[in-house]
Design an enzyme around this catalytic site. Structure first.
Site, PDB file in Angstrom:
ATOM      1  N   TYR A 183      75.470  44.942  65.747  1.00 23.26           N
ATOM      2  CA  TYR A 183      75.456  44.859  64.286  1.00 23.26           C
ATOM      3  C   TYR A 183      74.125  44.332  63.753  1.00 23.26           C
ATOM      4  CZ  TYR A 183      80.377  45.647  63.008  1.00 23.26           C
ATOM      5  OH  TYR A 183      81.608  46.189  62.754  1.00 23.26           O
ATOM      6  N   ASP A 199      87.979  49.418  76.990  1.00 25.72           N
ATOM      7  CA  ASP A 199      88.819  50.627  76.940  1.00 25.72           C
ATOM      8  C   ASP A 199      90.224  50.314  77.433  1.00 25.72           C
ATOM      9  OD1 ASP A 199      87.680  50.210  79.462  1.00 25.72           O
ATOM     10  OD2 ASP A 199      87.400  52.343  79.903  1.00 25.72           O
ATOM     11  N   ASP A 244      85.700  44.324  66.064  1.00 29.64           N
ATOM     12  CA  ASP A 244      85.935  45.104  64.848  1.00 29.64           C
ATOM     13  C   ASP A 244      86.983  46.185  65.128  1.00 29.64           C
ATOM     14  OD1 ASP A 244      85.472  46.142  62.207  1.00 29.64           O
ATOM     15  OD2 ASP A 244      84.210  47.700  63.097  1.00 29.64           O
ATOM     16  N   LYS A 269      82.506  45.207  78.364  1.00 26.67           N
ATOM     17  CA  LYS A 269      82.311  46.502  79.036  1.00 26.67           C
ATOM     18  C   LYS A 269      81.291  46.277  80.139  1.00 26.67           C
ATOM     19  CE  LYS A 269      82.932  50.984  79.402  1.00 26.67           C
ATOM     20  NZ  LYS A 269      84.205  51.579  79.900  1.00 26.67           N
ATOM     21  N   ASP A 297      91.352  46.266  64.028  1.00 25.91           N
ATOM     22  CA  ASP A 297      92.029  47.313  63.243  1.00 25.91           C
ATOM     23  C   ASP A 297      93.233  47.846  64.023  1.00 25.91           C
ATOM     24  OD1 ASP A 297      90.053  47.186  61.236  1.00 25.91           O
ATOM     25  OD2 ASP A 297      90.113  49.352  60.937  1.00 25.91           O
TER      26      ASP A 297
HETATM   27  C1  IPM Z   1      85.432  44.212  59.022  1.00 23.54           C
HETATM   28  C2  IPM Z   1      84.749  45.386  58.361  1.00 23.54           C
HETATM   29  C3  IPM Z   1      83.250  45.134  58.308  1.00 23.54           C
HETATM   30  C4  IPM Z   1      82.757  45.014  59.743  1.00 23.54           C
HETATM   31  C5  IPM Z   1      82.435  46.176  57.520  1.00 23.54           C
HETATM   32  C6  IPM Z   1      82.936  46.321  56.092  1.00 23.54           C
HETATM   33  C7  IPM Z   1      80.965  45.894  57.525  1.00 23.54           C
HETATM   34  O1  IPM Z   1      85.063  46.553  59.027  1.00 23.54           O
HETATM   35  O2  IPM Z   1      85.274  43.084  58.516  1.00 23.54           O
HETATM   36  O3  IPM Z   1      86.123  44.405  60.003  1.00 23.54           O
HETATM   37  O4  IPM Z   1      82.457  46.033  60.393  1.00 23.54           O
HETATM   38  O5  IPM Z   1      82.675  43.899  60.235  1.00 23.54           O
HETATM   39 MG    MG Z   2      86.562  46.325  60.522  1.00 23.11          MG
END
Ligand code: IPM
Ligand code: MG
Length: 349
Positions: free
Chosen positions: A136, A218, A242, A186, A246
């Site tokens: 990042y 993975d 990240d 990884k 999700d």
């Molecule tokens: C998160 C989001 C952010 C990230 C984006 C909006 C930059 O996806 O907080 O998970 O990738 O960290």
């Molecule tokens: Mg995110």
């Protein structure tokens, strides 16, 4: 009196932050608030996604309640002016290297989970995501290959200090929970990950009460949907965290349910609290957004930055009660409005 910076941002950010504020107000604590534009809203108001006055407020505040950033109208701006730079810039400027993302099944929500109910019910984990390093924040850019092709590159790098401080948060968290830490990397391919693994192993000696395991990312993605109950605390880098967070949200039922805390010290001084979901421009302004993630983020703020554990537990219990009672926005298969869900939470306080 503690000062809370409210940074609602874009899309559904303002709607969900408004509801989180209502819940905070109902607790009768002595808190003061100041609001500032951020993301696309910051760009519109002041020509920059993270206007200096917004950053200044964030640095002065005792805690930050953040909504979401991202607005398709600004996707074609230079990267430095895009809404996402606001949250990345805030994380970097504040040095909030530790991102805590708890994912837990809510009783009554098993039907909303992408997993079978008996698998979903076992979910109770925290992802400790490193937040200010990795690919990042490495060198990035465009260049041309020897054959004249356009090439994009982003450098992935961690130094041992960065790994040690986030791994410490992972171990400390595991110590306070079930004593199980899984470090995700990884290392079979990436040198960055091999260093990560070496440093995590070196620290393990200081935490005899924690059982440490390692998993390739993975495999971790696969195990997270196969048997999420095996995880207690996961510690991982910025990019892997990240993605996995999700994924973990859909194990819980909806990305609209997951909160996060971004801290620069274990004690949580001046932390940043935000739902893990984005700005969801497709449903913005329609009163459909699930405010639970923002409300639960406010609870994490009470716990980690304001020393109000009891109030945090009250808010979390009220959300659980509302959900168990059938309160559902569209993301959970229901039809309640953003305000109506918050009403149900308020009723349960
Ligand atoms: C998160 C989001 C952010 C990230 C984006 C909006 C930059 O996806 O907080 O998970 O990738 O960290
Ligand atoms: Mg995110």
């Amino acid at each position: 009196m503690p000062l809370i910076a409210l940074l609602p941002g874009d899309g559904i950010g303002p709607e969900v932050v408004t509801q989180a504020r209502r819940v905070l107000d109902a607790l009768g604590l002595d808190l003061s608030y100041q609001e500032a534009p951020v993301g696309g809203a910051g760009y519109e108001a002041a020509g920059h996604p993270l206007p200096p006055a917004t950053l200044d407020l964030a640095m002065r505040a005792d805690a930050i309640l953040f909504g979401a950033v991202g607005d398709p109208r600004f996707d074609n701006l230079d990267r430095a002016l895009r809404p996402e730079q606001a949250i990345l810039g805030l994380r970097k400027a504040m040095g909030t290297f530790a991102n805590l993302r708890p994912a837990k099944g809510f009783p009554g929500l098993e039907d909303a989970s992408a997993l079978r109910p008996e698998v979903a019910r076992a979910l109770d984990l925290v992802i400790v995501r490193e937040l200010t390093g990795d690919v990042y924040f490495g060198e990035k850019g465009r260049r041309e290959t020897a054959d004249g092709l356009r090439q994009g590159y982003d450098v992935m790098a961690y130094d041992e200090g960065e790994v040690r401080r986030i791994a410490t948060v992972g171990f400390e968290m595991a110590k306070r929970r079930q004593g199980k830490l899984c470090s995700v990397d990884k290392a079979n391919v990436l040198e960055t990950s091999q260093l990560w693994r070496d440093v995590v192993n070196e620290l393990a000696g200081d935490y005899p009460e924690v059982t440490l395991t390692h998993m390739y990312v993975d495999n971790a993605a696969m195990q997270l949907v196969r048997a999420p109950g095996q995880f207690d605390v996961i510690v991982t880098g910025n990019l892997f965290g990240d993605i996995l967070s999700d994924q973990a949200s859909m194990c819980a039922g909806s990305i609209g349910m997951l909160a996060s805390a971004s801290l620069r010290e274990w004690a949580g001084a001046n932390g940043l609290y935000e739902p893990i979901h984005g700005s969801a421009p497709d449903i913005a302004g329609q009163g459909k957004a699930n405010p639970c993630a923002a409300i639960l983020s406010a609870a994490m703020m009470l716990r980690h930055s304001l020393g109000q554990e009891d109030a945090a537990l009250r808010v979390e219990a009220a959300v659980a009660k509302a959900i168990a009672g059938g309160a559902r926005t569209a993301d959970l298969g229901g039809s309640l409005s953003t305000t109506a869900i918050a009403d149900a939470v308020l009723a349960g306080l």
